[in-house]
Write a protein that holds these residues in place. Structure first.
Motif, PDB file in Angstrom:
ATOM      1  N   ALA A  57      40.285  15.747 -30.337  1.00 15.37           N
ATOM      2  CA  ALA A  57      40.792  16.165 -29.029  1.00 15.37           C
ATOM      3  C   ALA A  57      40.935  14.973 -28.090  1.00 15.37           C
ATOM      4  CB  ALA A  57      39.853  17.213 -28.414  1.00 15.37           C
TER       5      ALA A  57
ATOM      6  N   TYR B 265      45.629  28.350 -37.570  1.00 15.51           N
ATOM      7  CA  TYR B 265      46.029  27.941 -36.218  1.00 15.51           C
ATOM      8  C   TYR B 265      45.594  26.508 -35.995  1.00 15.51           C
ATOM      9  CZ  TYR B 265      46.014  27.210 -31.218  1.00 15.51           C
ATOM     10  OH  TYR B 265      46.230  26.671 -29.978  1.00 15.51           O
ATOM     11  N   SER B 266      46.578  25.657 -35.693  1.00 13.75           N
ATOM     12  CA  SER B 266      46.261  24.250 -35.436  1.00 13.75           C
ATOM     13  C   SER B 266      47.289  23.659 -34.490  1.00 13.75           C
ATOM     14  CB  SER B 266      46.261  23.466 -36.755  1.00 13.75           C
ATOM     15  OG  SER B 266      46.069  22.095 -36.476  1.00 13.75           O
ATOM     16  N   THR B 267      46.824  22.753 -33.631  1.00 12.32           N
ATOM     17  CA  THR B 267      47.771  22.045 -32.757  1.00 12.32           C
ATOM     18  C   THR B 267      47.970  20.617 -33.243  1.00 12.32           C
ATOM     19  OG1 THR B 267      45.936  21.461 -31.307  1.00 12.32           O
ATOM     20  CG2 THR B 267      47.211  23.410 -30.703  1.00 12.32           C
TER      21      THR B 267
ATOM     22  N   LEU C  49      37.767  25.904 -37.888  1.00 14.28           N
ATOM     23  CA  LEU C  49      36.980  26.798 -37.046  1.00 14.28           C
ATOM     24  C   LEU C  49      36.808  28.163 -37.701  1.00 14.28           C
ATOM     25  CD1 LEU C  49      38.227  25.919 -33.445  1.00 14.28           C
ATOM     26  CD2 LEU C  49      35.996  25.445 -34.457  1.00 14.28           C
TER      27      LEU C  49
ATOM     28  N   ALA D 228      35.684  20.869 -23.588  1.00 15.43           N
ATOM     29  CA  ALA D 228      35.474  22.130 -24.302  1.00 15.43           C
ATOM     30  C   ALA D 228      34.016  22.200 -24.720  1.00 15.43           C
ATOM     31  CB  ALA D 228      36.379  22.195 -25.523  1.00 15.43           C
TER      32      ALA D 228
HETATM   33  P1  ADP Z   1      42.344  21.906 -37.299  1.00 16.78           P
HETATM   34  O1  ADP Z   1      41.242  20.985 -36.960  1.00 16.78           O
HETATM   35  O2  ADP Z   1      42.858  21.748 -38.692  1.00 16.78           O
HETATM   36  O3  ADP Z   1      43.442  21.905 -36.314  1.00 16.78           O
HETATM   37  P2  ADP Z   1      40.494  23.876 -36.491  1.00 16.78           P
HETATM   38  O4  ADP Z   1      40.369  25.363 -36.847  1.00 16.78           O
HETATM   39  O5  ADP Z   1      39.316  23.094 -36.725  1.00 16.78           O
HETATM   40  O6  ADP Z   1      41.744  23.383 -37.299  1.00 16.78           O
HETATM   41  O7  ADP Z   1      40.886  23.784 -34.985  1.00 16.78           O
HETATM   42  C1  ADP Z   1      41.892  24.637 -34.485  1.00 16.78           C
HETATM   43  C2  ADP Z   1      42.392  24.114 -33.157  1.00 16.78           C
HETATM   44  O8  ADP Z   1      41.407  24.290 -32.160  1.00 16.78           O
HETATM   45  C3  ADP Z   1      42.705  22.675 -33.123  1.00 16.78           C
HETATM   46  O9  ADP Z   1      44.008  22.400 -33.660  1.00 16.78           O
HETATM   47  C4  ADP Z   1      42.638  22.366 -31.636  1.00 16.78           C
HETATM   48  O10 ADP Z   1      43.882  22.659 -31.036  1.00 16.78           O
HETATM   49  C5  ADP Z   1      41.596  23.326 -31.151  1.00 16.78           C
HETATM   50  N1  ADP Z   1      40.316  22.668 -30.888  1.00 16.78           N
HETATM   51  C6  ADP Z   1      39.248  22.653 -31.695  1.00 16.78           C
HETATM   52  N2  ADP Z   1      38.234  21.963 -31.120  1.00 16.78           N
HETATM   53  C7  ADP Z   1      38.680  21.511 -29.932  1.00 16.78           C
HETATM   54  C8  ADP Z   1      38.120  20.730 -28.880  1.00 16.78           C
HETATM   55  N3  ADP Z   1      36.875  20.237 -28.899  1.00 16.78           N
HETATM   56  N4  ADP Z   1      38.887  20.443 -27.801  1.00 16.78           N
HETATM   57  C9  ADP Z   1      40.155  20.928 -27.728  1.00 16.78           C
HETATM   58  N5  ADP Z   1      40.729  21.669 -28.697  1.00 16.78           N
HETATM   59  C10 ADP Z   1      40.007  21.947 -29.794  1.00 16.78           C
END
Ligand code: ADP
Length: 695
Positions: A564, A611-613, A622, A650
């Motif tokens: 992040a 779901y991923s950004t 997650l 977060a």
């Molecule tokens: P990935 O890491 O493959 O994207 P995750 O399920 O671990 O899949 O995370 C899903 C999404 O949650 C991430 O793509 C991100 O957008 C968001 N996310 C997770 N942890 C944080 C964080 N500490 N701060 C901001 N966004 C987060």
């Protein structure tokens, strides 16, 4: 205005229909013009009769005046004749006229030019001394004075003689001629003039052929008798009356015109009344049919599941049916006449809805209908499908828009459920595949990792045996062996997790687990210049958990926080891990960062499978973390970081059951159990369910 429940009575947009008993008196309304006409005819007759009577009276007054004038005239004439007779008497008394000269004397013969028929000289004893008549004189006679014109009785003028010749002079004359001479022509044209005696015997008359009345008794009955007036002619002619009788009976114009007028009028009014009655009957019939149809229509509209609303071109509601009122939760009366914005519009979408309203009023509403979200009077939202059609009046002219509204909330809910079910199936398929891939991968990796560990142990033993004592190489080989063993454990645990019903729970020191996880991830933290803080007051605190899996969860949370920070490059980067007790039975671990934060996303969104950004992200981290934590009987949550981490950040929190040594651990040897994973995406929970796996 407040939303209420509608009763069937007030669920009408249209004005209430007039009561049917109004038609009872309306049924006889047609007779009203007839009655008024009869009243009018009656008044007209009274008025005309009054005029008639006045007219009659006026004519009578005229006749009296004429009679008096004529009487004066006749009396004057006879006085002149008496004076003439007096002149002859004077001649006799002075001795100028003897009995022998009497018949031929000029004074006598000249007197015959007018009325006289004869003149007689009588002595005291009424013996005739001399006589002269019109026959033995030279006097010229007019036609009227001729013997043929001398009808009727004769009358006398007397002059008494005195002195030497006592006696009297008697002049005989014709009253008829008197009348003919004295009555002016205009009077003769108006009236029949006559003289009568007390026995009604005619003494003289202007015209003997006059009928007494018109139409006999009938004429008299009809009031058509000739008007007449008589006055006494005494003493000029003793016991005589002068009578004036109208030539034509007085027929007031009302007599001839009025009956005709009334008959024609009554005839016409009767026809008109008949036509009116017929028309009214058909109107009443039509009204009754309309009433029935209206009642049917209302019943149909009220039983419809479709809401109806009619609006004029200004958007004013002019009609709504009961379904519509119930749908929006407002009473009909409060809706009728309402102009936009409507009470059922979403308050936060007024501008957008107003634009849509303007589009609809311009006639650009989609023909296939459009979806909208409305607000019920009680505060909940619902989805509708609206179809707009032109509203036309009886002449076919468009006067507004009629909208048919369907409540599609339930339909949309079903669609959403179907969509989620489809998603669930898809995710389930992907997860199943993922599980298989992971299982296969773990199985495949197990061998090489075991081989690496074995070879590493072999190399260390060989080097020791050969006396190779380079500490750095030795340490590197030891680390290699540890990492290979750790990788082996991870793979083994993943395999176990994917194939077991529950993680292998055992009492473990959470402080050590977190420290291990941070140590394993320290290199990454250093590389990204991230400061990490670990707060834990109770180093001895124990949880009932699978330490390796909890380590993986911690590492995943640390990796996410690290990733992040790439969105916030120029700031001081901080990750704080803290351990607190959560109630009696649980313990909570918070992983807080000061990264960009979650932007309003909830744990439910973040844990959605795939779901991923991140460009390289798989979006399962997650989801797996949550399923691991929930498999431990805990929970995973996410929130914006506390104010001390402002402005962003977060915070991911997980809870785990605390280990109480007195309590049964609940550990069980489940090596013989075979497990598989089902992910119910709809409830966003990963449930671990047991399946028999074929050997
Ligand atoms: P990935 O890491 O493959 O994207 P995750 O399920 O671990 O899949 O995370 C899903 C999404 O949650 C991430 O793509 C991100 O957008 C968001 N996310 C997770 N942890 C944080 C964080 N500490 N701060 C901001 N966004 C987060």
């Amino acid at each position: 205005m407040s939303p209420t429940n509608d009763s069937p009575e007030n669920a009408r947009g249209l004005a209430a229909l007039p009561r049917a008993n109004n038609a009872a008196w309306a049924r006889y309304l047609w007779a009203l013009p007839m009655l008024l006409s009869l009243l009018f005819v009656g008044s007209t007759i009274v008025w005309l009769l009054r005029i008639d009577a006045l007219d009659r009276e006026e004519r009578r007054q005229t006749m009296i005046a004429d009679a008096l004038t004529l009487e004066t005239q006749l009396r004057g004439q006879l006085e002149a004749e008496s004076a003439q007779l007096g002149e002859i008497a004077k001649q006799i008394q002075t001795g100028k006229l003897s009995t022998t000269q009497f018949a031929t004397s000029a004074v006598v013969t000249n007197s015959f030019t007018s009325l006289w028929r004869s003149v007689t000289w009588l002595d005291q004893s009424n013996r005739v001394l001399a006589f002269a008549s019109i026959g033995n004189t030279n006097a010229s006679l007019s036609q009227a004075d001729s013997p043929t014109g001398q009808r009727g009785l004769s009358a006398h003028l007397v002059a008494n003689l005195s002195g030497s010749a006592v006696g009297s002079l008697v002049a005989r004359y014709s009253p008829t001629v008197l009348l003919k001479h004295s009555v002016p022509w205009w009077l003769a044209r108006k009236y029949h003039v006559r003289l009568i005696d007390t026995l009604e015997q005619e003494i003289a008359a202007m015209d003997s052929s006059m009928p007494r009345s018109v139409g006999g008794k009938l004429g008299a009955g009809l009031g058509l008798e000739r008007a007449s007036y008589r006055l006494s002619f005494d003493p000029t002619i003793r016991d005589a009356y002068l009578e004036l009788i109208e030539h034509e009976p007085f027929v007031p114009w009302t007599r001839s015109f009025l009956p005709t007028f009334i008959i024609v009028f009554l005839l016409l009014i009767t026809i008109a009344t008949w036509m009116l009655r017929r028309q009214m009957r058909s109107v009443l019939h039509a009204e009754s049919a309309w009433r029935t149809e209206s009642a049917w229509r209302s019943a149909m509209e009220d039983s419809m599941v479709v809401g109806l609303r009619a609006r004029d071109f200004d958007g004013r509601l002019v009609y709504v049916n009961r379904t519509f009122a119930e749908m929006v939760g407002w009473p009909v009366e409060s809706l009728i006449g309402k102009l936009p914005p409507m009470p059922y519009w979403q308050p936060d979408e007024i501008e957008k809805t107003m634009q849509r309203h303007r589009r609809n009023m311009a006639g650009d509403a989609p023909r296939e209908g459009y979806e909208a979200r409305w607000l019920h009077g009680r505060g909940h939202s619902f989805d509708v499908m609206v179809f707009e059609t032109p509203l036309v009046d009886a002449s076919g002219k468009q006067i507004g828009w009629m909208g048919s509204i369907l409540d599609i909330t339930e339909r949309k809910r079903m669609e959403e459920r179907d969509r989620k079910q489809a998603d669930t199936l898809a995710h389930h398929a992907r997860l199943t595949m993922l599980g298989e891939v992971a299982s296969t991968l773990a199985h495949e990796l197990n061998q090489p990792l075991t081989a690496i560990a074995s070879y590493n142990a072999g190399v260390i033993n060989s080097l020791q045996r050969d006396g190779f004592s380079d500490a750095s190489v030795h340490n590197a080989l030891l680390r290699l062996g540890e990492q290979a063993a750790q990788a082996g454990r991870i793979v083994a645990r993943i395999r176990e997790f994917l194939t077991r019903r529950e993680p292998e729970l055992e009492p473990c020191n959470i402080h050590e687990v977190v420290v291990n996880a941070i140590a394993l991830f320290r290199r990454e933290l250093t590389r990204h210049q991230i400061t990490i803080k670990f707060n834990n007051d109770n180093h001895a605190i124990q949880v009932l958990a699978d330490a390796v899996l909890i380590e993986q969860v911690m590492i995943n949370l640390l990796r996410n926080a690290t990733d992040a920070f790439s969105a916030a490059p120029d700031q001081m980067r901080l990750i704080e891990v803290s351990v607190h007790p959560a109630g009696e039975a649980f313990l909570r671990i918070d992983v807080t960062d000061n990264g960009p934060g979650l932007g309003g996303r909830a744990i439910r969104d973040l844990c959605a499978a795939f779901y991923s950004t991140k460009t390289e992200g798989m979006g399962m981290g997650l989801a797996i973390c949550r399923s691991i934590i929930e498999a431990h009987g805990g929970a995973l949550d996410a929130a914006e970081s506390p104010a001390s981490f402002a402005p962003h950040g977060a915070q991911f929190s997980l809870t785990l059951p605390a280990f109480k040594p007195t309590r049964s651990t609940g550990l069980q040897d489940s090596d013989t159990d075979n497990i598989d994973i089902d992910m119910d995406v709809d409830s966003d929970k990963v449930a671990v369910t047991q399946h028999e796996v074929e050997a």
